[in-house]
Design an enzyme around this catalytic site. Sequence first.
Site, PDB file in Angstrom:
ATOM      1  N   ARG A 298     -15.385   8.300  -1.509  1.00 24.00           N
ATOM      2  CA  ARG A 298     -15.174   7.017  -2.190  1.00 24.00           C
ATOM      3  C   ARG A 298     -15.894   5.514  -1.868  1.00 24.00           C
ATOM      4  NH1 ARG A 298      -8.689   6.148  -0.664  1.00 24.00           N
ATOM      5  NH2 ARG A 298      -9.703   7.092   1.518  1.00 24.00           N
TER       6      ARG A 298
ATOM      7  N   HIS B  24     -11.008  -0.519  -4.977  1.00 26.20           N
ATOM      8  CA  HIS B  24     -12.394   0.901  -3.708  1.00 26.20           C
ATOM      9  C   HIS B  24     -12.085   2.700  -3.504  1.00 26.20           C
ATOM     10  CE1 HIS B  24      -7.892   0.467  -2.398  1.00 26.20           C
ATOM     11  NE2 HIS B  24      -8.052   0.647  -1.304  1.00 26.20           N
ATOM     12  N   ASP B  25     -10.880   2.432  -4.550  1.00 24.86           N
ATOM     13  CA  ASP B  25     -10.510   3.786  -4.356  1.00 24.86           C
ATOM     14  C   ASP B  25     -11.311   5.256  -5.852  1.00 24.86           C
ATOM     15  OD1 ASP B  25      -9.274   4.145  -2.231  1.00 24.86           O
ATOM     16  OD2 ASP B  25      -7.029   3.335  -3.130  1.00 24.86           O
TER      17      ASP B  25
ATOM     18  N   GLU C  65       1.381  -0.916  -5.948  1.00 27.23           N
ATOM     19  CA  GLU C  65      -0.054   0.007  -5.570  1.00 27.23           C
ATOM     20  C   GLU C  65       0.840   1.175  -5.881  1.00 27.23           C
ATOM     21  OE1 GLU C  65      -3.350   2.952  -4.500  1.00 27.23           O
ATOM     22  OE2 GLU C  65      -1.206   2.340  -2.920  1.00 27.23           O
TER      23      GLU C  65
ATOM     24  N   ASP D 298       1.013  -0.835   0.001  1.00 23.81           N
ATOM     25  CA  ASP D 298       0.286   0.254  -0.536  1.00 23.81           C
ATOM     26  C   ASP D 298       0.519   1.180  -0.450  1.00 23.81           C
ATOM     27  OD1 ASP D 298      -2.722   1.423   0.496  1.00 23.81           O
ATOM     28  OD2 ASP D 298      -1.672   1.834   2.288  1.00 23.81           O
TER      29      ASP D 298
HETATM   30  C1  GLC Z   1      -3.999   3.321  -0.771  1.00 29.44           C
HETATM   31  C2  GLC Z   1      -4.893   3.218  -0.236  1.00 29.44           C
HETATM   32  C3  GLC Z   1      -6.410   3.976  -0.182  1.00 29.44           C
HETATM   33  C4  GLC Z   1      -5.953   4.766   1.695  1.00 29.44           C
HETATM   34  C5  GLC Z   1      -4.074   4.454   1.306  1.00 29.44           C
HETATM   35  C6  GLC Z   1      -3.628   4.927   2.715  1.00 29.44           C
HETATM   36  O1  GLC Z   1      -3.830   4.743  -1.579  1.00 29.44           O
HETATM   37  O2  GLC Z   1      -5.925   2.231  -1.304  1.00 29.44           O
HETATM   38  O3  GLC Z   1      -7.529   3.397   0.196  1.00 29.44           O
HETATM   39  O4  GLC Z   1      -6.373   5.392   1.729  1.00 29.44           O
HETATM   40  O5  GLC Z   1      -3.880   4.090   0.635  1.00 29.44           O
HETATM   41  O6  GLC Z   1      -3.653   3.704   3.080  1.00 29.44           O
HETATM   42  C1  GLC Z   2      -3.267   9.036  -3.397  1.00 30.67           C
HETATM   43  C2  GLC Z   2      -2.344   7.750  -3.784  1.00 30.67           C
HETATM   44  C3  GLC Z   2      -2.979   6.645  -4.244  1.00 30.67           C
HETATM   45  C4  GLC Z   2      -3.823   6.304  -3.543  1.00 30.67           C
HETATM   46  C5  GLC Z   2      -4.291   7.938  -3.586  1.00 30.67           C
HETATM   47  C6  GLC Z   2      -6.519   7.393  -2.454  1.00 30.67           C
HETATM   48  O1  GLC Z   2      -3.160   9.286  -4.857  1.00 30.67           O
HETATM   49  O2  GLC Z   2      -0.781   8.011  -4.578  1.00 30.67           O
HETATM   50  O3  GLC Z   2      -1.693   5.699  -3.906  1.00 30.67           O
HETATM   51  O4  GLC Z   2      -4.527   5.837  -4.112  1.00 30.67           O
HETATM   52  O5  GLC Z   2      -4.472   8.438  -2.151  1.00 30.67           O
HETATM   53  O6  GLC Z   2      -6.673   8.553  -3.003  1.00 30.67           O
END
Ligand code: GLC
Ligand code: GLC
Length: 642
Positions: A523, A398-399, A334, A292
């Site tokens: 989200r 999920h984002d 990710e 993550d």
């Molecule tokens: C990643 C996850 C997102 C979360 C963020 C902080 O981007 O996908 O849902 O908010 O990390 O952990």
């Molecule tokens: C930021 C992070 C990404 C995540 C997002 C959550 O853009 O780079 O990893 O999905 O925040 O909204």
Amino acid sequence: MQKTTAQLLENPELLQFESEKALKRLSQSLKTAAKDSWPELKTRLEQQLPALLELYLSLYGEHYDCYYHLEQLLKLLAKSSAQRPAYLRLEDAEPQDWHKAPSALGAACYVDLFAKDFKGLAKRIPYLKQSGINYLHLMPLFKAPEPNSDGGYAVSDYRSTMPQLGSMQQLSDLMQQLHQQGIKPVLDFVFNHTSDEHRWAEKAKAGDAEYREFYFFLTEQERDQFAPSLREIFPEIRRGCFTQDKTSGLWVWTTFNSFQWDLNYANPAVFNAMAEEMLFLANQGASVLRLDALAFVWKQAGTSCENLPKAHSLIKAFNAVARIAAPALQFKSEAIVHPDEVVKYIAPEECQLSYNPLLMALLWDSLATRNTRLLTESLRKRFDIDPQCSWVNYIRCHDDIGWTFDDSIAWQLGINPDHHRQFLNQFYTGQFEGSFAAGVPFQQNPVTGDCRVAGMLSSLVGVEKAEIENNALHLEHALQRICLLNSIILSIGGLPLLYMGDELGLKNDYSYVLDPAKKDDSRWVNRVAVTDKQLASAISADTLSGRIYQQLQHLIQTRAKLPLLGAGSTTLLSDENPQLFLYQRQLDGKRLVAVVNFSEHAQLCNSLTGQLWHDELSNKTLPADALLLTPYQALWLSPVNS
Ligand code: GLC
Ligand code: GLC
């Protein structure tokens, strides 16, 4: 003569020599800790220790107690190797190329929304199998602050689960059961930060100096050395990237929410502590860990603190740890960042798998514009990766959807990237005239005007609007768009990843606005619950869900019979018609060309004439003189040898 860190880092032979020396010195205590796993562990240490040593020294070689920490790390590798269950040790000996199979298919779900709890999830294994799913990402399920934990991405304890889901033991049993059923379990490794309720954070809050060094406790002056060059991730919720600690008055680094405290990886004790948590999760049965927010893990004043070279060294060091103590474990990156940076995380010695946010964003772009040039040109530059690694191709997760494409390619095509992003936001939030989409804006930045979009697949492609307008033609187009998107993630090369609920066409759930803990995070509109009744509709062809599900099943089953759609290489092709998207897959002298029509009108493809083609999807042989695609049609064409 004794050597310095710098000399070691320059000379592979010296690294090899020092690794052997360290192993010799420690072998008795490592052997005792590793118990019956020692023979395998010893071999792997002999192979991997030089690489780990190099990485460890490049990260921590300046610390006076570096060797002490390295020794601690090796001991914990031995301990966790002894604890690795027998069934996982068998998997450790197998090749890890399962993601190259044409039947490899992933899905992601929240345990509570999809099945209530771990017990409920076990009952849904038949549904997963019926759907062809063999990789399952269980969204964050660890103990976390209540009521808001950023969807579980603020972890208070990596060894306890959310009580309402069941216990860690139950999770571990569930993961073993998934393995037995041929489904690879995937968990999050939320390693950039912990929650402010993690025991390390609690100790730091109480003033414990050792644990303060686990995080960033900065004076105002120190904070200001970093602050100006940082990006704000959740600007609607909170400005800046720091949160003031009430007792000390110092500033804690919090890239995301104020309750998500960034870990300080410049401290080797943090690396070791997190390596231990990582191996714990691997030993519970995780086949893949989703790394993550990995772009943020290393900080350096005066930089954006994203994608720094040492972030890569750090991830490689975690990977070396896994190769030694849990070799079956794979990493998924990710990195939702610039495409040039995304690919840098992908390598057998770093992350074997990676989300493909470029494909994701530009599929949506092409649907909005009915023009595939930006998609084709961007992928032409950024699709090739190491053949042992795989993209994880997804339409939604999920984002939010962020528009992270390469501006220079847009400019080359005469597209102003900023204006285009504004257009896409307008389009997908339904504000652009004629838009079919019903998405919701996410994190509008008042200063930069930046914004992202949230929504379920079905709502974003037009099902929601068409139903409200009671427009049968538009509904048909929306269903065709779903099929089109699925056909691409299933055939372009990589592991396709479904988001549970999308396979049934479930729409946005707006009830999050009623929950004070969720209302500021849109989200949640695309994190919907799945009921038994909805699952049952999968097999009834006269429901909308059933139609969507069965279309998808047809794609999945057709793909599974075509080995080149698994391990084959990918080449982007082009046609003079900008509404068409074309690519070729190739394996062992065989090839398949996919042609996709991104418009709601019939389109002619001229670039493939002169050859007889068999369409694997409709199971028809097509005329050689003219290829005509119906609205939103996807063709998977195998050449017919005359
Ligand atoms: C990643 C996850 C997102 C979360 C963020 C902080 O981007 O996908 O849902 O908010 O990390 O952990
Ligand atoms: C930021 C992070 C990404 C995540 C997002 C959550 O853009 O780079 O990893 O999905 O925040 O909204």
